[in-house]
Scaffold this active site. Structure first.
Site, PDB file in Angstrom:
ATOM      1  N   LYS A 110       0.816  -1.212   0.000  1.00 18.53           N
ATOM      2  CA  LYS A 110       0.000   0.000   0.000  1.00 18.53           C
ATOM      3  C   LYS A 110       0.855   1.269   0.000  1.00 18.53           C
ATOM      4  O   LYS A 110       0.388   2.332  -0.388  1.00 18.53           O
ATOM      5  CB  LYS A 110      -0.978  -0.023   1.167  1.00 18.53           C
ATOM      6  CG  LYS A 110      -2.021  -1.116   0.962  1.00 18.53           C
ATOM      7  CD  LYS A 110      -3.153  -1.076   1.957  1.00 18.53           C
ATOM      8  CE  LYS A 110      -4.236  -2.086   1.589  1.00 18.53           C
ATOM      9  NZ  LYS A 110      -3.812  -3.493   1.769  1.00 18.53           N
TER      10      LYS A 110
HETATM   11  C1  PLP Z   1      -4.425  -4.585   1.115  1.00 16.83           C
HETATM   12  C2  PLP Z   1      -3.642  -5.837   0.976  1.00 16.83           C
HETATM   13  C3  PLP Z   1      -3.992  -6.842   0.059  1.00 16.83           C
HETATM   14  C4  PLP Z   1      -5.263  -6.773  -0.800  1.00 16.83           C
HETATM   15  O1  PLP Z   1      -5.207  -5.759  -1.769  1.00 16.83           O
HETATM   16  P1  PLP Z   1      -6.561  -5.235  -2.459  1.00 16.83           P
HETATM   17  O2  PLP Z   1      -6.164  -4.064  -3.271  1.00 16.83           O
HETATM   18  O3  PLP Z   1      -7.478  -4.878  -1.327  1.00 16.83           O
HETATM   19  O4  PLP Z   1      -7.098  -6.357  -3.269  1.00 16.83           O
HETATM   20  C5  PLP Z   1      -3.171  -7.958  -0.050  1.00 16.83           C
HETATM   21  N1  PLP Z   1      -2.073  -8.097   0.718  1.00 16.83           N
HETATM   22  C6  PLP Z   1      -1.700  -7.155   1.622  1.00 16.83           C
HETATM   23  C7  PLP Z   1      -0.491  -7.393   2.444  1.00 16.83           C
HETATM   24  C8  PLP Z   1      -2.467  -5.999   1.769  1.00 16.83           C
HETATM   25  O5  PLP Z   1      -2.095  -5.074   2.680  1.00 16.83           O
END
Ligand code: PLP
Length: 462
Positions: A110
């Site tokens: 993120k």
């Molecule tokens: C947020 C997240 C996901 C999922 O991503 P999306 O965009 O919600 O599909 C997968 N792995 C980790 C470690 C995350 O923080």
């Protein structure tokens, strides 16, 4: 480039408005009016670019209301916070390629979007002479990445609620050890659902929202999706170079459909190159049922060892529906209305066939996730985090002659418990997570009462 709503209820807006707006006022999600498509010559000119330069080239095709020099400055600042010179390196491990998205400040993917979004928000607010107080609730990763995106920025403050004692110790420390004056951690004496309900209630008080200029940085923000398109192209170029192939497949551990939707956009941006995307889910398998059975129906959320994917209603899914239904906003609007009443959408065999031209999908159990961490470590010496392991398990399931690139969405040291269960030991702790427990902390503990949170915001908002 103008932007529209998936539900057709707004007249086209600019990129800047799109970023500050977040959700469209008609309740839909915002998308470009027309999707650009790169020519083969353009693709050839992008291949050798370092990550920040590639990001700028992708962004400029979607952003025409920011001077290029300014955009370049924002991109450079955003990716300077990554510790790897390649930003998102791609490494070959056993039969797979691993796209490491965890070299940002909070060691999860993120950061790729939120480091950019923080600088972009600051820029837009300074330009307008406005301030904003970001408010959100987190059960883990999103909160710390948002906090690191906003810390130290001008005209911007952030209030993040988390359930007191109910997020993992590392994730709590990652948040509460950020002591910048514009960051406010609020530990709520309650559950994550309580936190979300409080945030929702405060946002629904329009007078309060306006007076304190409340904003959000959730995963439906278009700039977040856009920032994630870049690493698909970057990884595709690296693997194409190394293997001399024209097509690859990606495997994406999926929760809110944000990351994999960026992959879908990358697929459409390229004239060729991305064959299909593997949509990997844990036991919360609504999206797998959608791809494989044409059944998108809500069930109870099951808590798993890959908590960032413990999601039933995927907030970005509506964006894909818009394209599945040939950009027909009326159809999307009716479907979402029906879905909010019945919790269910069913798709015809023809629609399912169309979905399966874009996606393959597998739901992976916790036992399989742990077994994947174990087997992958034995075979390659590489430690996967439990989210990445879900994607790797699905990637191996669908492995044929095409190279598969698995997105590594978090560093394994963020989930030491799961790794210990799989391997019998915890992963080495990387530098950014060392000594966190001894650092000064900034957090207030409040009851699960919207009034208490409201008062805290009134006292501390910028
Ligand atoms: C947020 C997240 C996901 C999922 O991503 P999306 O965009 O919600 O599909 C997968 N792995 C980790 C470690 C995350 O923080």
């Amino acid at each position: 480039m103008r932007y529209i709503s998936t539900r057709g209820g707004i007249s086209p807006i600019t990129f800047k408005e799109t970023v500050l707006e977040g959700l469209a006022p008609d309740g839909g999600l915002i998308l470009p009016e027309d999707l650009p498509r790169l020519s083969s010559e353009e693709v050839a000119s992008l291949k050798g670019l370092p990550y920040p330069d590639l990001a700028l080239e992708v962004f400029r095709r979607f952003i025409d209301d920011l001077p290029l020099e300014d955009l370049k400055g924002l991109v450079e600042k955003a990716y300077a916070s990554f510790t790897h010179p390649e930003v998102t390196p791609v490494v070959k491990k056993g039969p797979l390629w691993i796209l490491e998205l965890f070299h940002g400040p909070t060691l999860a993917f993120k950061d790729v979007a939120l480091q950019f979004l923080g600088h972009l928000f600051e820029y837009l607010l300074l330009e307008r002479g406005e301030k904003m107080n970001i408010l959100g609730a987190t059960s883990g990763d999103t909160g710390s990445a948002a906090i690191y995106g906003v810390r130290g920025k001008k005209n911007l403050a952030i209030f993040i609620l988390h359930p007191h004692g109910r997020v993992s110790p590392i994730q709590a420390l990652q948040m509460t050890t950020v002591t910048d004056p514009n960051v406010f951690n609020i530990a709520i004496e309650g559950t994550f659902d309580d936190c979300q309900a409080i945030v929702k209630q405060l946002f629904s008080d329009l007078e309060f929202k306006k007076r304190y200029r409340l904003g959000a940085v959730n995963s439906i923000n278009w700039a977040r999706v856009l920032a994630q398109v870049v690493y698909y192209l970057y990884a595709y170029f690296r693997v194409q170079e190394a293997e001399g192939v024209s097509e690859v497949r990606f495997s994406v551990p999926t929760g809110n459909f944000g990351d994999i939707f960026a992959g879908y956009l990358a697929k459409r941006l390229l004239p060729e190159g991305i064959e299909r995307l593997v949509l990997a889910t844990n036991e919360n398998d609504i999206l797998t049922r959608f791809v494989n059975q044409g059944d998108y129906s809500v069930r109870e959320v099951v808590p798993t060892i890959s908590p960032s994917m413990d999601i039933q209603i995927a907030s970005n899914f509506e964006r894909y529906l818009y394209y599945l239904w040939d950009e027909d906003p009326e159809r999307v609007r009716q479907a979402m209305e029906q879905f909010s009443k019945t919790g269910r959408l069913l798709f015809s065999p023809q629609e399912r066939a169309r979905v399966q031209r874009d996606f393959l999908s597998l739901s992976v159990t916790q036992e399989e996730t742990l077994a994947t961490i174990r087997r992958f470590y034995e075979e390659t010496g590489y430690i996967l985090d439990p989210h990445t392991a879900v994607g790797v398990c699905a990637g191996l399931h669908f492995k044929d002659h095409l190279p598969i690139i698995c997105l590594a969405t978090a560093h394994p040291a963020k989930f030491p418990e799961a790794v210990r269960r799989a391997l019998g030991f915890e992963p080495p702790v990387p530098e950014p997570l060392q000594g966190l427990a001894e650092k000064p902390k900034k957090v207030v503990i409040l009851p699960a009462d919207p009034q208490a949170v409201r008062q805290f915001i009134e006292e501390n908002a910028i």
